[in-house]
Design a protein around this motif. Structure first.
Motif, PDB file in Angstrom:
ATOM      1  N   ARG A   8      45.951  45.013  47.803  1.00 11.55           N
ATOM      2  CA  ARG A   8      44.547  45.423  47.700  1.00 11.55           C
ATOM      3  C   ARG A   8      43.636  44.203  47.567  1.00 11.55           C
ATOM      4  O   ARG A   8      44.029  43.178  47.014  1.00 11.55           O
ATOM      5  N   THR A   9      42.418  44.360  48.070  1.00 14.19           N
ATOM      6  CA  THR A   9      41.390  43.340  47.902  1.00 14.19           C
ATOM      7  C   THR A   9      40.244  43.942  47.105  1.00 14.19           C
ATOM      8  O   THR A   9      39.728  44.999  47.462  1.00 14.19           O
ATOM      9  N   VAL A  10      39.859  43.272  46.038  1.00 13.05           N
ATOM     10  CA  VAL A  10      38.839  43.794  45.128  1.00 13.05           C
ATOM     11  C   VAL A  10      37.668  42.825  45.049  1.00 13.05           C
ATOM     12  O   VAL A  10      37.837  41.634  44.769  1.00 13.05           O
ATOM     13  N   PHE A  11      36.486  43.348  45.306  1.00  9.19           N
ATOM     14  CA  PHE A  11      35.240  42.590  45.236  1.00  9.19           C
ATOM     15  C   PHE A  11      34.644  42.808  43.845  1.00  9.19           C
ATOM     16  O   PHE A  11      34.313  43.928  43.482  1.00  9.19           O
ATOM     17  N   VAL A  12      34.513  41.729  43.079  1.00  8.68           N
ATOM     18  CA  VAL A  12      33.931  41.813  41.738  1.00  8.68           C
ATOM     19  C   VAL A  12      32.529  41.214  41.775  1.00  8.68           C
ATOM     20  O   VAL A  12      32.355  40.009  41.971  1.00  8.68           O
ATOM     21  N   ALA A  13      31.525  42.068  41.616  1.00  3.93           N
ATOM     22  CA  ALA A  13      30.136  41.600  41.560  1.00  3.93           C
ATOM     23  C   ALA A  13      29.812  41.203  40.124  1.00  3.93           C
ATOM     24  O   ALA A  13      30.085  41.949  39.191  1.00  3.93           O
ATOM     25  N   GLY A  14      29.247  40.021  39.957  1.00 12.53           N
ATOM     26  CA  GLY A  14      28.979  39.519  38.612  1.00 12.53           C
ATOM     27  C   GLY A  14      30.206  38.866  38.019  1.00 12.53           C
ATOM     28  O   GLY A  14      30.555  39.115  36.860  1.00 12.53           O
ATOM     29  N   ALA A  15      30.867  38.014  38.810  1.00 11.63           N
ATOM     30  CA  ALA A  15      32.162  37.446  38.407  1.00 11.63           C
ATOM     31  C   ALA A  15      32.066  36.019  37.885  1.00 11.63           C
ATOM     32  O   ALA A  15      33.090  35.379  37.671  1.00 11.63           O
ATOM     33  N   SER A  16      30.870  35.512  37.668  1.00 15.00           N
ATOM     34  CA  SER A  16      30.736  34.092  37.334  1.00 15.00           C
ATOM     35  C   SER A  16      31.095  33.767  35.898  1.00 15.00           C
ATOM     36  O   SER A  16      31.374  32.607  35.569  1.00 15.00           O
ATOM     37  N   SER A  17      31.100  34.770  35.009  1.00 13.06           N
ATOM     38  CA  SER A  17      31.397  34.493  33.596  1.00 13.06           C
ATOM     39  C   SER A  17      31.729  35.792  32.879  1.00 13.06           C
ATOM     40  O   SER A  17      31.642  36.882  33.449  1.00 13.06           O
ATOM     41  N   GLY A  18      32.090  35.679  31.625  1.00 13.61           N
ATOM     42  CA  GLY A  18      32.260  36.825  30.750  1.00 13.61           C
ATOM     43  C   GLY A  18      33.224  37.877  31.253  1.00 13.61           C
ATOM     44  O   GLY A  18      34.313  37.576  31.746  1.00 13.61           O
ATOM     45  N   ILE A  19      32.809  39.135  31.145  1.00 14.75           N
ATOM     46  CA  ILE A  19      33.657  40.260  31.506  1.00 14.75           C
ATOM     47  C   ILE A  19      34.029  40.210  32.979  1.00 14.75           C
ATOM     48  O   ILE A  19      35.171  40.484  33.353  1.00 14.75           O
ATOM     49  N   ARG A  25      40.313  37.749  36.943  1.00  9.72           N
ATOM     50  CA  ARG A  25      41.638  37.262  36.536  1.00  9.72           C
ATOM     51  C   ARG A  25      42.638  38.408  36.445  1.00  9.72           C
ATOM     52  O   ARG A  25      43.807  38.272  36.818  1.00  9.72           O
ATOM     53  N   ALA A  26      42.180  39.560  35.952  1.00 10.69           N
ATOM     54  CA  ALA A  26      43.068  40.719  35.831  1.00 10.69           C
ATOM     55  C   ALA A  26      43.506  41.226  37.202  1.00 10.69           C
ATOM     56  O   ALA A  26      44.671  41.605  37.392  1.00 10.69           O
ATOM     57  N   VAL A  27      42.561  41.252  38.153  1.00 13.50           N
ATOM     58  CA  VAL A  27      42.897  41.668  39.523  1.00 13.50           C
ATOM     59  C   VAL A  27      43.965  40.746  40.094  1.00 13.50           C
ATOM     60  O   VAL A  27      44.951  41.194  40.683  1.00 13.50           O
ATOM     61  N   HIS A  28      43.765  39.456  39.915  1.00  9.51           N
ATOM     62  CA  HIS A  28      44.726  38.473  40.432  1.00  9.51           C
ATOM     63  C   HIS A  28      46.097  38.646  39.766  1.00  9.51           C
ATOM     64  O   HIS A  28      47.135  38.630  40.445  1.00  9.51           O
ATOM     65  N   ALA A  29      46.102  38.814  38.445  1.00  6.44           N
ATOM     66  CA  ALA A  29      47.360  38.956  37.723  1.00  6.44           C
ATOM     67  C   ALA A  29      48.110  40.218  38.137  1.00  6.44           C
ATOM     68  O   ALA A  29      49.347  40.262  38.062  1.00  6.44           O
ATOM     69  N   ALA A  30      47.376  41.243  38.574  1.00  7.60           N
ATOM     70  CA  ALA A  30      47.997  42.498  39.003  1.00  7.60           C
ATOM     71  C   ALA A  30      48.421  42.465  40.463  1.00  7.60           C
ATOM     72  O   ALA A  30      48.857  43.484  41.012  1.00  7.60           O
ATOM     73  N   GLY A  31      48.275  41.322  41.122  1.00  9.09           N
ATOM     74  CA  GLY A  31      48.748  41.170  42.495  1.00  9.09           C
ATOM     75  C   GLY A  31      47.704  41.359  43.558  1.00  9.09           C
ATOM     76  O   GLY A  31      48.012  41.294  44.758  1.00  9.09           O
ATOM     77  N   GLY A  32      46.449  41.588  43.167  1.00  9.50           N
ATOM     78  CA  GLY A  32      45.388  41.806  44.144  1.00  9.50           C
ATOM     79  C   GLY A  32      44.710  40.516  44.569  1.00  9.50           C
ATOM     80  O   GLY A  32      44.827  39.483  43.908  1.00  9.50           O
ATOM     81  N   ARG A  33      44.018  40.583  45.694  1.00  5.70           N
ATOM     82  CA  ARG A  33      43.178  39.476  46.149  1.00  5.70           C
ATOM     83  C   ARG A  33      41.768  39.706  45.614  1.00  5.70           C
ATOM     84  O   ARG A  33      41.226  40.801  45.763  1.00  5.70           O
ATOM     85  N   ALA A  34      41.180  38.691  45.014  1.00  6.29           N
ATOM     86  CA  ALA A  34      39.875  38.846  44.380  1.00  6.29           C
ATOM     87  C   ALA A  34      38.783  38.147  45.171  1.00  6.29           C
ATOM     88  O   ALA A  34      38.946  37.007  45.603  1.00  6.29           O
TER      89      ALA A  34
END
Length: 250
Positions: A8-19, A25-34
């Motif tokens: 899976r590929t997951v687009f995270v909007a607002g990924a520069s800091s914090g949550i 990082r969680a997406v990557h650790a679960a095997g996804g492309r971020a």
């Protein structure tokens, strides 16, 4: 990780800091492309380099052209984006009589309009991608327990999150026959880069003492639910709202 995002590929909007950075990082650790999107693209680039198989894109969620360009870049690298986390958000603080109009518009534009622009761009592309694409579509809106609580400050933030909660009921109704799942995750109070100074001060410490368990929620507490909502496991879950707040809103 309890739920795999392999393939899976997951687009995270607002990924520069914090949550948002934690979500990436969680997406990557679960095997996804971020795909990491934010206005502070330099921070996203640093995180993408740390993760490896990730892409940083410049993103202003209040600008539809910027949203479209970010998705174009993501698809050019990874193909169809089948997961989206609408996490970009800002606040103003202060009483309603004191916040300048510019601040009010910025909060509403980022937290509600921005989430709509990102979510609908994802929906358009998933639908255009055909049944195999949109049957795997996952959109997660990041709300807040302030959507159903009243307080003495940041009224526009709370109102924007209440609007987001209803967007989380409207969009799944529109896309239910296309198989795209839209769900809302409502966290409680978490210490982030934005509010850390407040919670470190006397008034912030008093706020923490007033919580039932006298502690802030950890960002890591959101990870299992986020991964579930992005995974194959939630194929039959849409239009739902999940509150994770360590009992803060009881």
């Amino acid at each position: 990780m309890p739920f795999s995002l392999t393939g899976r590929t997951v687009f995270v909007a607002g990924a520069s800091s914090g949550i948002g950075a934690g979500f990436a990082r969680a997406v990557h650790a679960a095997g996804g492309r971020a795909v990491l999107g934010a206005r502070r693209v330099d921070r996203c680039q640093a995180l993408a380099a740390e993760l490896g198989d990730a892409l940083a894109v410049e993103l202003d969620v209040t600008d539809e052209a910027s949203v479209r360009a970010a998705f174009d870049a993501a698809e050019a690298r990874f193909g169809v984006i089948d997961g989206v986390v609408c996490n970009a958000g800002v606040g103003t603080g202060g009483r309603s009589t004191e916040v300048p109009e510019e601040g009010l518009r910025r909060v509403l534009g980022t937290n509600l309009l921005g989430a709509m622009l990102v979510a609908r761009e994802a929906g358009r592309r998933l639908i255009a991608g055909g049944s195999r694409a949109h049957q795997r579509g996952r959109v997660v809106l990041i709300g807040s327990i302030t959507a159903r609580q009243s307080g003495t400050g940041d009224a526009m933030y709370a109102a924007s999150k209440a609007g987001l909660a209803h967007l989380g009921r409207q969009l799944p109704r529109e896309w239910v026959r296309q198989g795209i799942n839209v769900n809302t995750l409502q966290p409680g109070w978490i210490a982030t880069e934005i509010n850390a100074d407040w919670f470190a001060g006397a008034r912030g410490q008093a706020d923490i003492a007033g919580l039932h368990r006298r502690r802030l929620l950890s960002a890591e507490a959101l990870t299992p639910m986020l991964l579930y909502l992005l995974s194959d496991a939630c194929a039959q879950v849409t239009g739902a709202t999940f509150t994770i707040d360590d009992g803060q809103s009881l």
